[in-house]
Write a protein that holds these residues in place. Structure first.
Motif, PDB file in Angstrom:
ATOM      1  N   VAL A 197       0.929  -1.133  -0.064  1.00 24.76           N
ATOM      2  CA  VAL A 197       0.081  -0.070  -0.188  1.00 24.76           C
ATOM      3  C   VAL A 197       0.835   1.249  -0.138  1.00 24.76           C
ATOM      4  N   GLU A 198       1.801   1.266   0.795  1.00 29.88           N
ATOM      5  CA  GLU A 198       2.846   2.529   1.063  1.00 29.88           C
ATOM      6  C   GLU A 198       3.516   2.632  -0.583  1.00 29.88           C
ATOM      7  N   ARG A 199       3.928   1.705  -0.988  1.00 29.97           N
ATOM      8  CA  ARG A 199       4.928   1.844  -2.201  1.00 29.97           C
ATOM      9  C   ARG A 199       3.816   2.378  -3.217  1.00 29.97           C
ATOM     10  N   LEU A 200       2.687   1.661  -3.330  1.00 31.73           N
ATOM     11  CA  LEU A 200       1.673   2.127  -4.550  1.00 31.73           C
ATOM     12  C   LEU A 200       1.241   3.687  -4.010  1.00 31.73           C
ATOM     13  N   GLU A 201       1.031   4.054  -2.941  1.00 28.54           N
ATOM     14  CA  GLU A 201       0.737   5.501  -2.556  1.00 28.54           C
ATOM     15  C   GLU A 201       1.889   6.323  -3.053  1.00 28.54           C
ATOM     16  N   GLY A 202       3.234   5.826  -2.793  1.00 27.65           N
ATOM     17  CA  GLY A 202       4.147   6.641  -3.204  1.00 27.65           C
ATOM     18  C   GLY A 202       4.414   6.855  -4.668  1.00 27.65           C
ATOM     19  N   VAL A 203       4.168   5.974  -5.446  1.00 24.29           N
ATOM     20  CA  VAL A 203       3.960   6.009  -6.809  1.00 24.29           C
ATOM     21  C   VAL A 203       2.919   7.121  -7.317  1.00 24.29           C
ATOM     22  N   LYS A 204       1.807   6.964  -6.679  1.00 22.49           N
ATOM     23  CA  LYS A 204       0.740   7.675  -7.085  1.00 22.49           C
ATOM     24  C   LYS A 204       1.150   9.433  -6.708  1.00 22.49           C
ATOM     25  N   GLU A 205       1.802   9.461  -5.630  1.00 22.80           N
ATOM     26  CA  GLU A 205       1.955  10.930  -5.241  1.00 22.80           C
ATOM     27  C   GLU A 205       3.299  11.500  -6.067  1.00 22.80           C
ATOM     28  N   GLY A 206       4.011  10.657  -6.529  1.00 20.86           N
ATOM     29  CA  GLY A 206       5.262  11.009  -7.245  1.00 20.86           C
ATOM     30  C   GLY A 206       4.572  11.579  -8.707  1.00 20.86           C
ATOM     31  N   MET A 207       3.755  10.820  -9.166  1.00 19.44           N
ATOM     32  CA  MET A 207       3.075  10.806 -10.505  1.00 19.44           C
ATOM     33  C   MET A 207       2.394  12.500 -10.375  1.00 19.44           C
ATOM     34  N   ARG A 208       1.391  12.398  -9.183  1.00 19.50           N
ATOM     35  CA  ARG A 208       0.796  13.912  -8.991  1.00 19.50           C
ATOM     36  C   ARG A 208       1.788  15.095  -8.997  1.00 19.50           C
TER      37      ARG A 208
END
Length: 328
Positions: A197-208
């Motif tokens: 969950v943490e890694r996926l959220e990190g990817v999404k945050e980086g994309m945003r």
């Protein structure tokens, strides 16, 4: 021939009780004259006496053993992470005069019996199963065992040490976008445990951060790394202007699967396919450049010992450790 307390007492000209008091740092040892204590210590050095810590624990009722509880059935626990955690734990335990006992959580009831039998007061748990985490937490709470989880915990009444995976993933996205990548795919396990969950959220945050959104059609969630092949084959079969040019994988095994598939289909790495893994277990050994993230497991093992033995932290406190990106 094994040297005994009686041998030390005879060499020093004192009672066996006096030798025991000095070696166990008993308060009564302070009542002995300094020269008597020195004679005992000199006899210990000259005889090569080696103290039996396990027997001492049983006699004194003051255990100095830290139990490392491992979920060996999980692939992450069988890998490099567990070795580095154990190394850190052993180093920190040795500095505190503690022993380490490794327990396999494949049979949690037997582990609980072992902890109770040896009256173990300190435990460090590296397990990903919420059920195991819950069972161990309940047992340790009931027996007043100081417990620290590593990486994963479904409880908030014991401390946990874990790596800052979210920030690492965010930084990887920034790096890839800076290199010119816009179509970024994610290769992840098909679960919702904390690190996923943490890694996926990190990817999404980086994309945003970069004015982009993660395309759900470019996310491949599967339990077995080999199951990603169908998604990868489909993506690599797209026209070049539509296919992903970068792949963020949640572990190095999945990164290796991307690399193997790309090679099989004639996709050049890293020219047409930039790959990042996580953990830096396999990535550093591969011929083709695959980036990865180094997690400070040895430091986390040392911190867990410091926490449970009372040197740092308190129940419920979360201890976050920074990672290091290896952009190859």
């Amino acid at each position: 021939m094994r040297v005994t307390l009686a041998d030390i007492a005879k060499m020093a000209g004192v009672s066996t009780a006096a030798v025991s008091q000095v070696l166990n740092r008993h308060p009564h040892a302070r009542t002995l004259r300094p020269e008597t204590r020195e004679k005992i210590l000199r006899a210990v050095r000259e005889s090569g006496y080696c103290r039996n810590e396990a027997a001492a624990e049983i006699r004194t009722g003051a255990p100095k053993t830290i139990a490392l509880l491992l979920e060996f059935s999980h692939s992450a626990v069988r890998g490099v992470a567990a070795n580095e955690i154990l190394l850190g734990l052993l180093n920190a335990a040795a500095q505190r005069g503690c022993n380490v006992r490794v327990c396999n959580l494949s049979e949690p009831e037997l582990v609980q019996q072992e902890l109770a039998k040896y009256d173990i007061r300190y435990a460090v748990c590296f397990a990903f199963s919420p059920q195991l985490q819950q069972e161990i937490g309940e047992f340790c709470r009931a027996r007043q065992i100081r417990l620290c989880y590593i990486e994963e915990s479904c409880r908030d009444d014991f401390p946990v040490v874990y790596s800052d995976d979210r920030t690492a993933m965010r930084q990887i996205v920034h790096l890839l976008v800076k290199e010119g990548h816009r179509r970024i795919a994610v290769i992840k396990p098909g679960d919702d445990i904390r690190y996923s969950v943490e890694r996926l959220e990190g990817v999404k945050e980086g994309m945003r951060d970069c004015g982009l959104e993660l395309d759900p059609q470019l996310v491949s969630p599967h339990h077995d790394p080999r199951e990603h092949f169908a998604d990868l084959e489909r993506w690599f079969g797209l026209p070049e202007e539509e296919r992903p040019t970068a792949f963020i994988c949640f572990d190095d095994n999945r990164a290796a699967q991307v690399l193997i598939t790309a090679q099989h289909l004639g996709i050049r790495v890293p020219e047409k396919c930039r790959v990042f893994g996580f953990g830096d277990t396999l990535a550093r050994q591969l011929y083709y450049p695959v980036g990865s993230v180094v997690q400070p497991f040895e430091t986390m093992g040392e911190a867990a010992v410091e926490i449970v033995t009372g040197g740092n932290g308190s129940d419920g406190l979360r201890h976050l450790f920074p990672t290091e990106i290896r952009a190859r």
